[in-house]
Motif scaffolding. Structure first.
Motif, PDB file in Angstrom:
ATOM      1  N   GLN A   5       0.829  -1.213   0.000  1.00  0.00           N
ATOM      2  CA  GLN A   5       0.000   0.000   0.000  1.00  0.00           C
ATOM      3  C   GLN A   5       0.861   1.260   0.000  1.00  0.00           C
ATOM      4  OE1 GLN A   5      -2.293   2.178  -0.712  1.00  0.00           O
ATOM      5  NE2 GLN A   5      -3.950   1.059   0.322  1.00  0.00           N
ATOM      6  N   GLY A   6       0.837   1.967  -1.121  1.00  0.00           N
ATOM      7  CA  GLY A   6       1.562   3.235  -1.215  1.00  0.00           C
ATOM      8  C   GLY A   6       0.637   4.437  -1.196  1.00  0.00           C
ATOM      9  N   GLY A   7      -0.688   4.180  -1.014  1.00  0.00           N
ATOM     10  CA  GLY A   7      -1.647   5.278  -0.970  1.00  0.00           C
ATOM     11  C   GLY A   7      -1.585   6.138  -2.214  1.00  0.00           C
ATOM     12  N   ASP A   8      -1.969   7.413  -2.058  1.00  0.00           N
ATOM     13  CA  ASP A   8      -1.803   8.332  -3.184  1.00  0.00           C
ATOM     14  C   ASP A   8      -0.620   9.258  -2.939  1.00  0.00           C
ATOM     15  OD1 ASP A   8      -2.857   9.943  -1.229  1.00  0.00           O
ATOM     16  OD2 ASP A   8      -4.594  10.605  -2.377  1.00  0.00           O
ATOM     17  N   ILE A   9       0.277   8.815  -2.050  1.00  0.00           N
ATOM     18  CA  ILE A   9       1.515   9.556  -1.770  1.00  0.00           C
ATOM     19  C   ILE A   9       2.604   9.159  -2.755  1.00  0.00           C
ATOM     20  CG2 ILE A   9       3.364   9.917  -0.088  1.00  0.00           C
ATOM     21  CD1 ILE A   9       1.299   9.465   2.120  1.00  0.00           C
ATOM     22  N   PHE A  10       2.718   7.850  -3.010  1.00  0.00           N
ATOM     23  CA  PHE A  10       3.815   7.350  -3.842  1.00  0.00           C
ATOM     24  C   PHE A  10       3.304   7.039  -5.249  1.00  0.00           C
ATOM     25  CE2 PHE A  10       5.023   6.346   0.535  1.00  0.00           C
ATOM     26  CZ  PHE A  10       6.301   6.867   0.577  1.00  0.00           C
ATOM     27  N   HIS A  11       3.869   7.733  -6.216  1.00  0.00           N
ATOM     28  CA  HIS A  11       3.467   7.572  -7.605  1.00  0.00           C
ATOM     29  C   HIS A  11       4.546   6.878  -8.437  1.00  0.00           C
ATOM     30  CE1 HIS A  11      -0.159  10.213  -7.402  1.00  0.00           C
ATOM     31  NE2 HIS A  11       0.486  10.638  -6.331  1.00  0.00           N
ATOM     32  N   ALA A  12       5.622   6.455  -7.779  1.00  0.00           N
ATOM     33  CA  ALA A  12       6.699   5.747  -8.461  1.00  0.00           C
ATOM     34  C   ALA A  12       7.543   5.048  -7.411  1.00  0.00           C
ATOM     35  CB  ALA A  12       7.566   6.723  -9.269  1.00  0.00           C
ATOM     36  N   SER A  13       8.299   4.065  -7.851  1.00  0.00           N
ATOM     37  CA  SER A  13       9.258   3.435  -6.956  1.00  0.00           C
ATOM     38  C   SER A  13      10.280   4.485  -6.519  1.00  0.00           C
ATOM     39  CB  SER A  13       9.970   2.286  -7.671  1.00  0.00           C
ATOM     40  OG  SER A  13       9.031   1.315  -8.099  1.00  0.00           O
ATOM     41  N   CYS A  14      10.806   4.356  -5.317  1.00  0.00           N
ATOM     42  CA  CYS A  14      11.731   5.386  -4.836  1.00  0.00           C
ATOM     43  C   CYS A  14      12.746   4.802  -3.864  1.00  0.00           C
ATOM     44  CB  CYS A  14      10.970   6.530  -4.169  1.00  0.00           C
ATOM     45  SG  CYS A  14       9.981   6.032  -2.755  1.00  0.00           S
ATOM     46  N   ARG A  15      13.832   5.532  -3.722  1.00  0.00           N
ATOM     47  CA  ARG A  15      14.901   5.121  -2.817  1.00  0.00           C
ATOM     48  C   ARG A  15      14.466   5.321  -1.371  1.00  0.00           C
ATOM     49  NH1 ARG A  15      21.231   6.026  -4.131  1.00  0.00           N
ATOM     50  NH2 ARG A  15      22.116   5.205  -2.183  1.00  0.00           N
ATOM     51  N   VAL A  16      14.818   4.377  -0.511  1.00  0.00           N
ATOM     52  CA  VAL A  16      14.423   4.444   0.895  1.00  0.00           C
ATOM     53  C   VAL A  16      15.248   5.484   1.633  1.00  0.00           C
ATOM     54  CG1 VAL A  16      14.322   3.170   3.073  1.00  0.00           C
ATOM     55  CG2 VAL A  16      13.696   2.028   0.930  1.00  0.00           C
ATOM     56  N   ASP A  17      14.549   6.350   2.354  1.00  0.00           N
ATOM     57  CA  ASP A  17      15.200   7.265   3.294  1.00  0.00           C
ATOM     58  C   ASP A  17      14.230   7.475   4.458  1.00  0.00           C
ATOM     59  OD1 ASP A  17      13.240   9.020   2.347  1.00  0.00           O
ATOM     60  OD2 ASP A  17      14.632  10.148   1.090  1.00  0.00           O
ATOM     61  N   ASP A  18      14.605   8.327   5.398  1.00  0.00           N
ATOM     62  CA  ASP A  18      13.769   8.532   6.579  1.00  0.00           C
ATOM     63  C   ASP A  18      12.387   9.080   6.212  1.00  0.00           C
ATOM     64  OD1 ASP A  18      15.797   7.605   8.189  1.00  0.00           O
ATOM     65  OD2 ASP A  18      16.525   9.607   8.759  1.00  0.00           O
ATOM     66  N   ARG A  19      12.330   9.921   5.187  1.00  0.00           N
ATOM     67  CA  ARG A  19      11.038  10.481   4.775  1.00  0.00           C
ATOM     68  C   ARG A  19      10.117   9.386   4.280  1.00  0.00           C
ATOM     69  NH1 ARG A  19       8.170  11.403   0.477  1.00  0.00           N
ATOM     70  NH2 ARG A  19       9.782  10.490  -0.861  1.00  0.00           N
ATOM     71  N   VAL A  20      10.643   8.459   3.481  1.00  0.00           N
ATOM     72  CA  VAL A  20       9.838   7.358   2.962  1.00  0.00           C
ATOM     73  C   VAL A  20       9.311   6.503   4.108  1.00  0.00           C
ATOM     74  CG1 VAL A  20       9.943   5.191   1.654  1.00  0.00           C
ATOM     75  CG2 VAL A  20      10.929   7.284   0.689  1.00  0.00           C
ATOM     76  N   VAL A  21      10.160   6.233   5.087  1.00  0.00           N
ATOM     77  CA  VAL A  21       9.732   5.451   6.249  1.00  0.00           C
ATOM     78  C   VAL A  21       8.614   6.173   7.000  1.00  0.00           C
ATOM     79  CG1 VAL A  21      10.455   4.548   8.495  1.00  0.00           C
ATOM     80  CG2 VAL A  21      11.921   4.231   6.491  1.00  0.00           C
ATOM     81  N   ASP A  22       8.753   7.478   7.162  1.00  0.00           N
ATOM     82  CA  ASP A  22       7.720   8.267   7.852  1.00  0.00           C
ATOM     83  C   ASP A  22       6.395   8.218   7.096  1.00  0.00           C
ATOM     84  OD1 ASP A  22       9.491   8.949   9.839  1.00  0.00           O
ATOM     85  OD2 ASP A  22       9.966  10.926   9.005  1.00  0.00           O
ATOM     86  N   GLU A  23       6.453   8.347   5.778  1.00  0.00           N
ATOM     87  CA  GLU A  23       5.229   8.331   4.974  1.00  0.00           C
ATOM     88  C   GLU A  23       4.567   6.948   5.004  1.00  0.00           C
ATOM     89  OE1 GLU A  23       3.830  10.863   3.956  1.00  0.00           O
ATOM     90  OE2 GLU A  23       5.303  12.403   3.478  1.00  0.00           O
ATOM     91  N   LEU A  24       5.370   5.893   4.959  1.00  0.00           N
ATOM     92  CA  LEU A  24       4.819   4.545   5.043  1.00  0.00           C
ATOM     93  C   LEU A  24       4.156   4.307   6.393  1.00  0.00           C
ATOM     94  CD1 LEU A  24       7.577   2.371   3.314  1.00  0.00           C
ATOM     95  CD2 LEU A  24       5.265   2.806   2.488  1.00  0.00           C
ATOM     96  N   THR A  25       4.731   4.868   7.428  1.00  0.00           N
ATOM     97  CA  THR A  25       4.140   4.751   8.761  1.00  0.00           C
ATOM     98  C   THR A  25       2.775   5.430   8.799  1.00  0.00           C
ATOM     99  OG1 THR A  25       6.354   4.704   9.754  1.00  0.00           O
ATOM    100  CG2 THR A  25       4.500   5.185  11.220  1.00  0.00           C
ATOM    101  N   LYS A  26       2.664   6.583   8.149  1.00  0.00           N
ATOM    102  CA  LYS A  26       1.379   7.295   8.096  1.00  0.00           C
ATOM    103  C   LYS A  26       0.324   6.499   7.328  1.00  0.00           C
ATOM    104  CE  LYS A  26       3.599  11.867   8.138  1.00  0.00           C
ATOM    105  NZ  LYS A  26       3.871  13.084   7.321  1.00  0.00           N
ATOM    106  N   LEU A  27       0.774   5.629   6.425  1.00  0.00           N
ATOM    107  CA  LEU A  27      -0.161   4.859   5.603  1.00  0.00           C
ATOM    108  C   LEU A  27      -0.640   3.571   6.271  1.00  0.00           C
ATOM    109  CD1 LEU A  27       1.507   5.244   2.077  1.00  0.00           C
ATOM    110  CD2 LEU A  27      -0.725   6.134   2.778  1.00  0.00           C
ATOM    111  N   ILE A  28      -0.183   3.290   7.477  1.00  0.00           N
ATOM    112  CA  ILE A  28      -0.592   2.056   8.158  1.00  0.00           C
ATOM    113  C   ILE A  28      -2.108   1.931   8.261  1.00  0.00           C
ATOM    114  CG2 ILE A  28      -0.597   0.892  10.413  1.00  0.00           C
ATOM    115  CD1 ILE A  28       2.367   1.543  10.650  1.00  0.00           C
TER     116      ILE A  28
END
Length: 403
Positions: free
Chosen positions: A98-121
């Motif tokens: 689940q990438g929600g409507d935040i992620f529109h492409a594959s992307c490199r992992v960083d702290d921001r990506v982890v934070d956004e994935l946490t919000k999508l739980i």
């Protein structure tokens, strides 16, 4: 480049190590029942090759960190490992449901990506916590290795609002992001490209209906190589009839079950996701068992198959209306690739719409991409084996490739 593909669930870690210079699998396996009294590890070396080798372990596995240490130990084992050191693993690709409507492409992992994935739980409560555990452990164990997230939902980000919006109060979309996201996107993306190659057409010119049939099933309308509609919705519950999921059902069933059966929302959610579908109709969720039951005269197993084929045909009909021109129906995944009865039930009665199976081609035991349509079928009917791990590895390489 050697790419380690990780699909980390709430209690499992599935993995493949691929040599992307030749797009071959070096090893693959699964760590399962993490956190239970007894866990298991299955590891295959050179799967599918002439020298395929198996390793199977049974032992307690406390958490994802211990599970990943077991994986690393098997990959780098002095006698049976496929690489000499972790330095030979040059990238890691993570499957994210689940990438929600935040992620529109594959992307490199960083702290921001982890934070956004946490919000999508809240949108992915079953899958995203496990994915995050896998990312956390991988970043600890491979601090210098670039890591990429590849989302099942990204392929469906091209759907227009008329396809992904629900006719609910608009505020629910604004506040809670309630909409259709679709899933199995990595599989639909892979077979779209493979089908275009098989048909000898640029992917930007193909119109397809891709039919991913497994224990979880979904369908996708592909126009000019892009997803414009799909059967799964906010979660993987909506759409086709599946092994244990009901697929499309009237939302009013929820309050009815609450009032008449005293079930909580959580219990109803469990019922519709884990006790319904084939299992709910006939008590079996494995298609092989259902076929056996039908052969023995089980009327409820027969009903389950009839419902399955009927629902599939309804979706194909609706997607034909959406797309207008269709180059091919594409079957994939465990049932779609291996079950000629399921394919026949799905295409039955669609001859007037230009979809005509060749009986012998459909029944012929074969592996690999193939056309099972009759020679005079206006729409081709293809079987394309999916390879989600290879697609994740390809997207990982693409993200990390210097621009």
């Amino acid at each position: 480049m050697n790419v380690l593909v990780i699909n980390s669930g709430s209690s499992s870690i599935k993995y493949q190590l691929l040599d992307m210079r030749t797009e071959t699998v070096m090893c693959s396996g699964a760590v399962e029942r993490i956190g239970e009294a007894v866990g298991s590890v299955t590891h295959k070396i050179a799967p599918g090759g002439d020298t395929e080798d198996w390793i199977s372990l049974t032992q307690p596995i406390a958490d994802h960190e211990e599970g990943m240490h077991l994986v690393i130990g098997l990959i780098t084992d002095a006698k049976r490992g496929v690489v000499k050191s972790l330095d030979e693993i040059e990238a890691i690709g993570h499957r994210i449901v689940q990438g929600g409507d935040i992620f529109h492409a594959s992307c490199r992992v960083d702290d921001r990506v982890v934070d956004e994935l946490t919000k999508l739980i809240p949108l992915g409560p079953v899958h995203n916590p496990g994915h995050l555990a896998g990312i956390r452990v991988s970043r600890q164990l491979f601090p210098q290795v670039p890591q990429v997230t590849v989302f099942d939902t990204v392929f469906h980000q091209t759907m227009p609002p008329r396809a992904y919006m629900y006719a609910l109060p608009y505020e629910l979309y604004e506040e809670l992001k309630v909409r259709r996201y679709g899933f199995h996107g990595t599989s639909h993306a892979y077979v779209t490209k493979e089908a275009a190659r098989f048909l000898g057409k640029p992917v930007e010119e193909v119109n397809l209906i891709t039919v991913h049939l497994g224990n979880g099933s979904s369908m996708c309308a592909v126009q000019n190589g892009k997803s414009v509609d799909t059967s799964m919705g906010l979660t993987p519950l909506e759409g086709l009839i599946m092994g244990t999921r009901c697929g499309d059902a009237d939302l009013a069933i929820y309050p009815l079950l609450g009032a008449e059966k005293g079930l909580s929302i959580s219990e109803i959610n469990d019922l519709t996701n884990k006790q319904s579908g084939f299992k709910g109709i006939c008590g079996k969720n494995d298609m092989r068992d259902i076929h056996e039951a039908v052969a023995q005269g089980d009327s409820r197993a027969r009903l389950a198959l009839d419902m399955f084929g009927y629902r599939n045909r309804k979706y194909i009909g609706s997607y034909l209306a959406v797309l207008g021109r269709v180059d091919a129906i594409v079957f994939t995944a465990g049932i779609g690739e291996n079950d000629p009865v399921a394919r026949e039930l799905t295409c039955r009665g669609l001859e007037h719409l230009g979809i005509k199976l060749d009986h012998d081609r459909n029944l012929a035991p074969a592996r690999g991409a193939r056309d099972i349509a009759a020679s005079d079928s206006a729409v081709r009917v293809l079987v394309i084996p999916t390879n989600e791990e290879l697609e994740i590895a390809r997207q990982t390489v693409a993200v990390l490739k210097p621009s």
